[in-house]
Write a protein that holds these residues in place. Structure first.
Motif, PDB file in Angstrom:
ATOM      1  N   ALA A 219       1.214  20.008 100.221  1.00 12.57           N
ATOM      2  CA  ALA A 219       0.137  19.256 100.383  1.00 12.57           C
ATOM      3  C   ALA A 219      -0.490  19.704 101.803  1.00 12.57           C
ATOM      4  CB  ALA A 219       0.545  17.610 100.781  1.00 12.57           C
ATOM      5  N   LEU A 220       0.468  20.258 102.640  1.00 12.30           N
ATOM      6  CA  LEU A 220       0.086  20.898 103.869  1.00 12.30           C
ATOM      7  C   LEU A 220      -0.659  22.216 103.701  1.00 12.30           C
ATOM      8  CD1 LEU A 220      -0.358  20.840 106.972  1.00 12.30           C
ATOM      9  CD2 LEU A 220       1.857  21.852 107.167  1.00 12.30           C
ATOM     10  N   ILE A 221      -0.135  22.978 102.700  1.00 11.89           N
ATOM     11  CA  ILE A 221      -0.452  24.137 102.270  1.00 11.89           C
ATOM     12  C   ILE A 221      -2.066  24.046 101.763  1.00 11.89           C
ATOM     13  CG2 ILE A 221      -0.364  26.041 100.418  1.00 11.89           C
ATOM     14  CD1 ILE A 221       2.588  25.734 100.812  1.00 11.89           C
ATOM     15  N   GLY A 222      -2.213  23.154 101.050  1.00 13.14           N
ATOM     16  CA  GLY A 222      -3.501  22.903 100.319  1.00 13.14           C
ATOM     17  C   GLY A 222      -4.561  22.324 101.258  1.00 13.14           C
ATOM     18  N   ARG A 223      -4.159  21.512 102.346  1.00 16.69           N
ATOM     19  CA  ARG A 223      -5.163  21.110 103.255  1.00 16.69           C
ATOM     20  C   ARG A 223      -5.560  22.030 104.224  1.00 16.69           C
ATOM     21  NH1 ARG A 223      -1.175  17.139 104.307  1.00 16.69           N
ATOM     22  NH2 ARG A 223      -0.597  17.938 106.313  1.00 16.69           N
ATOM     23  N   SER A 224      -4.477  22.999 104.375  1.00 10.81           N
ATOM     24  CA  SER A 224      -4.992  24.381 105.091  1.00 10.81           C
ATOM     25  C   SER A 224      -5.632  25.561 104.555  1.00 10.81           C
ATOM     26  CB  SER A 224      -3.585  25.008 105.823  1.00 10.81           C
ATOM     27  OG  SER A 224      -2.862  23.896 106.472  1.00 10.81           O
ATOM     28  N   LEU A 225      -5.884  25.531 103.406  1.00  4.75           N
ATOM     29  CA  LEU A 225      -6.457  26.517 102.661  1.00  4.75           C
ATOM     30  C   LEU A 225      -8.255  26.375 102.866  1.00  4.75           C
ATOM     31  CD1 LEU A 225      -4.358  26.945  99.538  1.00  4.75           C
ATOM     32  CD2 LEU A 225      -4.780  28.758 101.164  1.00  4.75           C
ATOM     33  N   GLU A 226      -8.526  26.660 103.906  1.00  6.29           N
ATOM     34  CA  GLU A 226     -10.176  26.306 104.211  1.00  6.29           C
ATOM     35  C   GLU A 226     -10.417  27.487 104.966  1.00  6.29           C
ATOM     36  OE1 GLU A 226     -10.643  22.582 106.172  1.00  6.29           O
ATOM     37  OE2 GLU A 226     -10.202  21.384 104.471  1.00  6.29           O
ATOM     38  N   ASP A 227     -11.624  28.126 104.788  1.00  4.64           N
ATOM     39  CA  ASP A 227     -12.171  29.051 105.810  1.00  4.64           C
ATOM     40  C   ASP A 227     -13.750  28.879 105.909  1.00  4.64           C
ATOM     41  OD1 ASP A 227     -13.175  31.489 106.703  1.00  4.64           O
ATOM     42  OD2 ASP A 227     -13.036  32.720 104.925  1.00  4.64           O
ATOM     43  N   HIS A 228     -13.856  28.529 107.158  1.00  2.34           N
ATOM     44  CA  HIS A 228     -15.112  27.982 107.825  1.00  2.34           C
ATOM     45  C   HIS A 228     -15.949  29.316 108.429  1.00  2.34           C
ATOM     46  CE1 HIS A 228     -13.638  23.954 107.532  1.00  2.34           C
ATOM     47  NE2 HIS A 228     -12.649  24.272 108.236  1.00  2.34           N
ATOM     48  N   ILE A 229     -15.540  30.710 108.316  1.00  2.00           N
ATOM     49  CA  ILE A 229     -16.107  31.737 109.032  1.00  2.00           C
ATOM     50  C   ILE A 229     -16.543  32.619 107.850  1.00  2.00           C
ATOM     51  CG2 ILE A 229     -15.742  33.726 110.665  1.00  2.00           C
ATOM     52  CD1 ILE A 229     -13.647  31.544 112.000  1.00  2.00           C
ATOM     53  N   VAL A 230     -15.627  33.131 107.149  1.00  2.00           N
ATOM     54  CA  VAL A 230     -15.778  34.431 106.280  1.00  2.00           C
ATOM     55  C   VAL A 230     -16.461  33.886 104.922  1.00  2.00           C
ATOM     56  CG1 VAL A 230     -14.856  36.372 105.129  1.00  2.00           C
ATOM     57  CG2 VAL A 230     -14.139  35.818 107.753  1.00  2.00           C
ATOM     58  N   GLU A 231     -15.658  32.758 104.268  1.00  5.68           N
ATOM     59  CA  GLU A 231     -15.972  32.327 102.905  1.00  5.68           C
ATOM     60  C   GLU A 231     -17.403  32.135 102.651  1.00  5.68           C
ATOM     61  OE1 GLU A 231     -14.769  28.711 100.382  1.00  5.68           O
ATOM     62  OE2 GLU A 231     -13.189  30.201 100.716  1.00  5.68           O
ATOM     63  N   PRO A 232     -18.052  31.376 103.522  1.00  7.83           N
ATOM     64  CA  PRO A 232     -19.502  31.031 103.367  1.00  7.83           C
ATOM     65  C   PRO A 232     -20.475  32.286 103.496  1.00  7.83           C
ATOM     66  CG  PRO A 232     -18.658  29.551 105.100  1.00  7.83           C
ATOM     67  CD  PRO A 232     -17.476  30.546 104.881  1.00  7.83           C
ATOM     68  N   ILE A 233     -20.091  33.226 104.051  1.00  2.00           N
ATOM     69  CA  ILE A 233     -21.010  34.525 103.925  1.00  2.00           C
ATOM     70  C   ILE A 233     -20.752  35.261 102.707  1.00  2.00           C
ATOM     71  CG2 ILE A 233     -21.679  36.567 105.159  1.00  2.00           C
ATOM     72  CD1 ILE A 233     -20.689  35.080 107.806  1.00  2.00           C
ATOM     73  N   ARG A 234     -19.386  35.793 102.403  1.00  4.34           N
ATOM     74  CA  ARG A 234     -18.981  36.546 101.370  1.00  4.34           C
ATOM     75  C   ARG A 234     -19.222  35.899  99.974  1.00  4.34           C
ATOM     76  NH1 ARG A 234     -13.770  39.819 103.396  1.00  4.34           N
ATOM     77  NH2 ARG A 234     -14.553  41.613 104.490  1.00  4.34           N
ATOM     78  N   SER A 235     -19.061  34.556  99.969  1.00  5.98           N
ATOM     79  CA  SER A 235     -19.129  33.936  98.544  1.00  5.98           C
ATOM     80  C   SER A 235     -20.746  34.053  97.867  1.00  5.98           C
ATOM     81  CB  SER A 235     -18.726  32.588  98.645  1.00  5.98           C
ATOM     82  OG  SER A 235     -19.692  31.812  99.749  1.00  5.98           O
ATOM     83  N   ILE A 236     -21.573  34.513  98.841  1.00  4.33           N
ATOM     84  CA  ILE A 236     -22.913  34.782  98.456  1.00  4.33           C
ATOM     85  C   ILE A 236     -22.872  35.713  97.611  1.00  4.33           C
ATOM     86  CG2 ILE A 236     -25.379  35.237  99.147  1.00  4.33           C
ATOM     87  CD1 ILE A 236     -24.649  33.654 101.682  1.00  4.33           C
ATOM     88  N   LEU A 237     -21.981  36.933  97.648  1.00  8.85           N
ATOM     89  CA  LEU A 237     -21.873  37.742  96.938  1.00  8.85           C
ATOM     90  C   LEU A 237     -21.421  37.683  95.481  1.00  8.85           C
ATOM     91  CD1 LEU A 237     -20.665  40.508  99.603  1.00  8.85           C
ATOM     92  CD2 LEU A 237     -23.201  40.088  98.767  1.00  8.85           C
ATOM     93  N   ILE A 238     -20.825  36.526  95.185  1.00  5.05           N
ATOM     94  CA  ILE A 238     -19.674  36.575  93.941  1.00  5.05           C
ATOM     95  C   ILE A 238     -20.490  35.463  93.209  1.00  5.05           C
ATOM     96  CG2 ILE A 238     -17.604  35.807  93.202  1.00  5.05           C
ATOM     97  CD1 ILE A 238     -16.656  36.351  96.055  1.00  5.05           C
ATOM     98  N   PRO A 239     -21.064  35.770  92.038  1.00  5.79           N
ATOM     99  CA  PRO A 239     -21.615  34.998  91.058  1.00  5.79           C
ATOM    100  C   PRO A 239     -20.500  33.780  90.485  1.00  5.79           C
ATOM    101  CG  PRO A 239     -22.236  37.019  90.492  1.00  5.79           C
ATOM    102  CD  PRO A 239     -21.107  37.206  91.523  1.00  5.79           C
ATOM    103  N   GLY A 240     -21.021  32.501  90.765  1.00  8.47           N
ATOM    104  CA  GLY A 240     -20.362  31.440  90.197  1.00  8.47           C
ATOM    105  C   GLY A 240     -19.068  31.006  90.964  1.00  8.47           C
ATOM    106  N   PHE A 241     -18.895  31.232  92.324  1.00 14.98           N
ATOM    107  CA  PHE A 241     -17.927  31.329  93.079  1.00 14.98           C
ATOM    108  C   PHE A 241     -17.724  29.500  93.293  1.00 14.98           C
ATOM    109  CE2 PHE A 241     -16.272  29.875  97.370  1.00 14.98           C
ATOM    110  CZ  PHE A 241     -15.033  30.579  97.314  1.00 14.98           C
ATOM    111  N   ASP A 242     -18.909  28.948  93.809  1.00 16.92           N
ATOM    112  CA  ASP A 242     -18.737  27.533  93.866  1.00 16.92           C
ATOM    113  C   ASP A 242     -18.272  26.735  92.721  1.00 16.92           C
ATOM    114  OD1 ASP A 242     -19.775  27.638  96.455  1.00 16.92           O
ATOM    115  OD2 ASP A 242     -21.725  27.397  96.046  1.00 16.92           O
ATOM    116  N   GLN A 243     -18.835  27.163  91.588  1.00 19.14           N
ATOM    117  CA  GLN A 243     -18.301  26.438  90.266  1.00 19.14           C
ATOM    118  C   GLN A 243     -16.793  26.718  90.084  1.00 19.14           C
ATOM    119  OE1 GLN A 243     -21.055  28.050  90.808  1.00 19.14           O
ATOM    120  NE2 GLN A 243     -22.288  28.024  88.919  1.00 19.14           N
TER     121      GLN A 243
END
Length: 310
Positions: A219-243
């Motif tokens: 559960a702690l592993i799951g709660r900690s798998l968050e990226d507030h810095i890099v993912e919001p920028i790089r995810s734009i390059l990946i089609p369908g990432f949010d889905q």
């Protein structure tokens, strides 16, 4: 035992792992390259065979060759090595293609020389291959490839690698949409400054993830798998990432994020059954979008590069 040839498995790796940009990585057990390394009398390194992908065979332009030369420069060995590579990890896939080649080469050479170098020194040699591939000598892929399991790069100067155990039921699901995102290109879009508030959130998650791995607190592993810095920028390059991420979480994943610089997306799950359900949800997204993909479900590799017995 003085041997002249060795056949090795060079594992794929997931780097960054959401909150651990450039410092955290993990080795996979079911995905990797094959490599045969042979000693020879003549000094130097030659890539004598390269199957699976069209990559440079010139020693100075191949990450395995460059990493191997870094080892030879520090070695007392008067001879050289021939290398055969069977590339199964696609370049630009985001699961450590260059790291597998660089790590496999130096690990195999070290074995044939009867282990004159430590694992930490092997990481330093392999980092030279990463410098060739991306312009940056980062260790977050090569460290887990050589040490196995999860690794934390505590410091780069001096290099300090902290091995981290993996919980026994932890599985990774990785989907690679058939587009290429070069590490060198994806680094260029990153911002170079962050706010103190962003840093505090990221440090908290990184500490929580490491603690969760050591204590096998899923559960702690799951709660900690968050990226507030890099993912919001790089995810734009990946089609369908949010889905893909939304579907993975709905299927029961502990967490989901970008593998390395992308375009691969990873998810961690407790148990293989859940990991397979996550794989199915990921496939559905790219089938609907119309992008070809590869999917891997893998247990965590606790050993790293290893010899393959024939």
């Amino acid at each position: 035992m003085n041997r002249s040839e060795i056949n090795v498995f060079c594992p794929a790796t997931i780097a960054n792992i959401s909150c651990g940009f450039d410092v955290l990585g993990v080795a996979l057990d079911s995905v990797g390259d094959g490599m045969v390394v042979r000693k020879r009398a003549e000094k130097g390194i030659t890539i004598v065979k390269l199957e699976g992908q069209k990559l440079p065979m010139e020693t100075a332009l191949n990450v395995a060759g460059v990493a191997g030369l870094a080892l030879l420069e520090k070695s007392d060995y008067e001879g050289g090595f021939d290398i055969e590579i069977n590339k199964k990890i696609k370049a630009g896939s985001g699961i450590g293609s260059s790291a597998a080649s660089a790590s496999g080469a130096v690990w195999a050479m070290n074995e044939l020389l009867e282990r004159p170098f430590t694992k930490l020194e092997l990481v330093e040699f392999a980092m030279e291959g990463e410098r060739l591939a991306s312009g940056v000598a980062h260790a977050d892929n090569v460290a887990p490839a050589i040490f196995g399991s999860f690794t934390l790069v505590r410091s780069y100067a001096p290099l300090d690698i902290v091995p981290i155990p993996s919980p026994s039921e932890l599985y990774a699901t990785v989907i690679h949409p058939q587009i290429e995102v070069k590490t060198s290109d994806s680094r260029k879009i990153l911002k170079t400054n962050i706010t103190l508030k962003e840093g505090i959130k990221q440090w908290g998650n990184l500490g929580g993830l490491v603690a969760g791995l050591f204590t096998q607190d899923y559960a702690l592993i799951g709660r900690s798998l968050e990226d507030h810095i890099v993912e919001p920028i790089r995810s734009i390059l990946i089609p369908g990432f949010d889905q893909v991420k939304s579907g993975a979480m709905h299927a029961g994943a502990l967490g989901c994020g970008i593998s390395g610089s992308g375009p691969s997306i990873f998810a961690f799950s407790k148990g293989q059954d859940t990991a397979n359900k996550v794989a199915a949800s990921m496939k559905k997204v790219y089938r609907n979008i119309g992008i070809e993909y590869d999917v891997h479900v893998s247990k965590i590799n606790s050993q790293g590069v290893r010899e393959m017995r024939t």
